[in-house]
Write a protein that holds these residues in place. Structure first.
Motif, mmCIF file in Angstrom:
data_model
loop_
_atom_site.group_PDB
_atom_site.id
_atom_site.type_symbol
_atom_site.label_atom_id
_atom_site.label_comp_id
_atom_site.label_asym_id
_atom_site.label_seq_id
_atom_site.Cartn_x
_atom_site.Cartn_y
_atom_site.Cartn_z
ATOM 1 N N SER A 1 0.895 -1.182 -0.109
ATOM 2 C CA SER A 1 -0.092 0.014 0.143
ATOM 3 C C SER A 1 1.138 1.490 0.152
ATOM 4 O O SER A 1 0.400 2.348 -0.407
ATOM 5 N N GLU A 2 2.018 1.126 0.419
ATOM 6 C CA GLU A 2 2.819 2.371 0.332
ATOM 7 C C GLU A 2 3.465 2.587 -1.192
ATOM 8 O O GLU A 2 3.660 3.592 -1.477
ATOM 9 N N LEU A 3 3.743 1.436 -1.647
ATOM 10 C CA LEU A 3 4.164 1.279 -3.147
ATOM 11 C C LEU A 3 3.341 1.850 -4.178
ATOM 12 O O LEU A 3 3.680 2.393 -4.952
ATOM 13 N N PHE A 4 2.195 1.211 -4.083
ATOM 14 C CA PHE A 4 1.243 1.342 -5.149
ATOM 15 C C PHE A 4 -0.185 1.869 -4.336
ATOM 16 O O PHE A 4 -1.088 1.320 -4.441
ATOM 17 N N PRO A 5 -0.103 3.089 -3.894
ATOM 18 C CA PRO A 5 -1.422 3.926 -3.315
ATOM 19 C C PRO A 5 -2.487 3.761 -4.049
ATOM 20 O O PRO A 5 -3.599 3.858 -3.589
#
Lengths: 177, 313
Positions: free
Chosen positions: B123-127
Motif C-alpha cells: 500500500s505504500e508502493l502502489f497507493p
C-alpha cells in the motif's frame, strides 16, 4: 571390487577401432563419442616420440562430477563405475564443467552421457566393447582389488601413468608407458 | 616440441575445441542473483537496525527489483537446462557437496520471501491500486507485523545467495580460472556493490544516496583488493592456473577484464563517487550505472574465460 582399465601405449596403433566399437555398441548419436584417440608428439627431429592413447571417462575414485551433481543423477557404484541416470539428470552441465578430462557431453535428447565401462556388458560377463575389439589387444580390463587380476599384475610390473593426476581425481584408467 | 591432437576426429558440439556448455543465461543469472542478494541484504540489514524510515529506497523502492531479478534469473537458469522436464529432480534430494543443490534450495526459499517483502510494502508502493479483497489486506498487515522476522530470514540467506554465485564456479577444479576460494567472497562483494548502486539509482533523498555512495565506495575498494588477491593467488599457483591468468593478463580477455570491469566498472565509478561525496556536481546515476554494467561484464568474462581453461589438450 574396483574396476579399472589398463591401456598399453606401446602397443596402441591409434586405429580408432575402440571409438567405432563404442559408438556402435552404445548407440552413441552421430557426431558424438564416449571415447577418442589422442596422438602426442614430443621432442624434435630426429629424436621424436609418438604416443597414442585411447581416452575415455576415468571413472575417478574421487569423482568431481558426482560431487557437483545437484540431483544425484551422477553416481558411483560399489565397483567404482560412475554412471548417469538419464531421468534424474536435468542437463545443467555442472558435471561437464567439473570433468578435467572433458569426458562427458550433452546427449541430443538433453541428458548428460558418458562412458559406462560398458556396464551392461559386464553384467553378462563380457568385456567392454572397446577392449573386446582392440586388434592389437593393448587394452586390459579387470578388478584392481584382486591382486591376481591381469590389470593388477600389469600395474605391478610395468611403468604407468594416469591423466592429469594433479587434478586430484584418482583416475582409474591407467596408461602403460 | 610437444603437440597433442585428437586423431579420432572428436568434435562434439559445445565441448570441442573448447568447452562452451554454459552460455549467456548463466552469466546473466549470476549477475541478477548477486544483484538480488545485495538488495535483499541491505533491505534486511536496515530493517534490523530499525532505520527503515530514514532509508526508504533501500527497504521499499529498490526491493521491487529483487523479486523481478530473481524471477528473470531463475527463468534464465531454466532456459539453460537441456533436460528441462526433469528440473523438479533438484527438489527430491539435498546434496550437501553440490553448490548447485545449495543454490536451488536457497532460491526456493528466498524468491517467495522476496515477493512477500514487496507485498508487505504494497500500500505504500502502489497507493493508487488498493487491495480490494479483505483477505489480501489481512495478509498484508500480517506481513507488515512480521517484517522483522522476514529480515532475519533474508539476511543470512542473501549472504548465502551472494556467495553461492561465486562458489558455483569455484567448486570446479577442472577449470583452473574458477578454482580459487576467493571467488565466493569476490562475487558476494560484487553483488552487494551492484545492490548498493541500484539503491543509489532509485533513491530520492540525498542522505540515503550519500550513505550508499559511501558503502559502495568501500565495497568497490574491497572488490579491487579481492581481484588483486585472486591474481596473486593464481600467479603463485600451478601451471594450469598460470595459463588461466594469462587469458586475463595479456590474453584475449584482457581488454574486457581490465578495460571494462576493472577500469570502467570499478575505478572510474569509485573516483566519481568520491568526487561526488566531496561536493562536485556529478549525476549519481553515472557511477551507479557503470557499477551495474561492470558487474554484468565481470560475470560474462569469468564464465566465458573460465570454460576455456582446462587441464588436458
Amino acid at each position: 571390487m574396483r574396476y579399472a582399465m589398463v591401456i598399453d601405449t606401446l602397443k596402441c596403433v591409434g586405429c580408432s577401432d575402440c571409438v567405432v566399437a563404442c559408438q556402435t555398441e552404445n548407440d552413441v548419436p552421430i557426431g558424438y563419442c564416449r571415447d577418442w584417440v589422442t596422438e602426442n608428439v614430443s621432442g624434435s627431429y630426429p629424436s621424436i616420440e609418438l604416443e597414442l592413447k585411447s581416452e575415455r571417462c576415468n571413472h575417478c575414485e574421487n569423482a568431481p562430477c558426482v560431487r557437483c551433481c545437484p540431483t544425484g543423477a551422477s553416481h558411483q557404484l560399489n565397483n567404482g563405475i560412475v554412471l548417469v541416470t538419464a531421468d534424474e539428470c536435468i542437463g545443467c552441465g555442472a558435471c561437464i564443467e567439473s570433468c578435467p578430462y572433458d569426458a562427458r557431453y550433452q546427449h541430443p535428447d538433453g541428458y548428460v552421457d558418458k562412458c559406462t565401462f560398458c556396464h551392461h556388458r559386464l553384467e553378462k560377463g563380457q568385456l567392454p566393447a572397446c577392449v573386446a575389439v582392440c586388434p592389437t589387444k593393448c587394452m586390459y580390463f579387470g578388478d584392481l582389488d584382486n591382486q591376481n587380476s591381469e590389470v593388477s599384475k600389469l600395474l605391478k610390473n610395468r611403468k604407468w601413468k594416469t591423466l592429469a593426476p594433479e587434478a586430484g581425481t584418482k583416475p582409474k584408467v591407467y596408461y602403460l608407458i | 616440441m610437444q603437440e597433442e591432437l585428437i586423431t579420432s576426429g572428436r568434435n562434439i558440439p559445445n565441448i570441442d575445441p573448447f568447452l562452451d556448455i554454459w552460455h549467456w543465461p548463466i552469466s546473466v543469472y549470476l549477475f541478477l542473483g548477486g544483484l538480488a542478494a545485495g538488495l535483499l541484504f541491505f533491505a534486511a540489514l536496515i530493517t534490523i537496525l530499525k532505520k527503515d524510515k530514514e532509508y526508504p529506497a533501500a527497504v521499499k523502492f529498490a526491493s521491487i527489483v529483487s523479486p523481478i531479478a530473481l524471477t528473470l534469473g531463475l527463468l534464465a537458469l531454466f532456459y539453460d537446462l537441456t533436460h528441462k522436464i526433469y528440473f523438479w529432480r533438484l527438489y527430491t534430494t539435498v546434496r550437501i557437496e553440490s553448490p548447485m543443490s545449495w543454490g536451488a534450495w536457497v532460491l526456493l526459499i528466498i524468491t517467495p520471501v522476496s515477493f512477500l517483502w514487496v507485498l508487505s510494502y504494497y500500500s505504500e508502493l502502489f497507493p493508487k491500486f488498493k487491495l480490494n479483497f479483505k483477505f489480501l489486506k489481512k495478509f498484508e498487515s500480517f506481513l507488515q507485523k512480521n517484517r522483522l522476522l522476514m529480515a532475519y530470514i533474508l539476511l543470512p540467506l542473501s549472504v548465502v545467495l551472494g556467495v553461492y554465485t561465486g562458489i558455483l564456479l569455484s567448486a570446479f577444479n577442472a577449470r583452473p580460472l574458477w578454482n580459487n576460494a576467493i571467488l565466493g567472497p569476490l562475487f558476494l562483494i560484487s553483488g552487494l556493490s551492484t545492490g548498493a548502486a541500484t539503491i543509489i539509482l532509485l533513491s530520492k533523498s540525498t542522505k540515503e544516496r550519500h550513505l550508499f555512495s559511501k558503502i559502495d565506495l568501500g565495497l568497490v575498494i574491497l572488490e579491487l583488493g579481492l581481484i588483486v588477491h585472486m591474481m596473486m593467488g593464481m600467479y603463485a599457483g600451478s601451471q594450469v592456473q598460470l595459463e588461466a591468468m594469462q587469458l586475463l593478463i595479456g590474453g584475449e580477455f584482457t581488454m574486457m577484464f581490465f578495460g571494462f570491469v576493472v577500469i570502467l566498472g570499478l575505478i572510474v565509478p569509485a573516483i566519481l563517487e568520491f568526487l561526488e561525496l566531496r561536493g562536485f556536481k556529478i549525476p549519481v546515476a553515472v557511477p551507479a550505472l557503470l557499477i551495474l554494467l561492470g558487474g554484468l561484464i565481470f560475470r560474462f568474462v569469468m564464465v566465458e574465460a573460465g570454460q576455456i581453461t582446462r587441464y588436458l589438450y
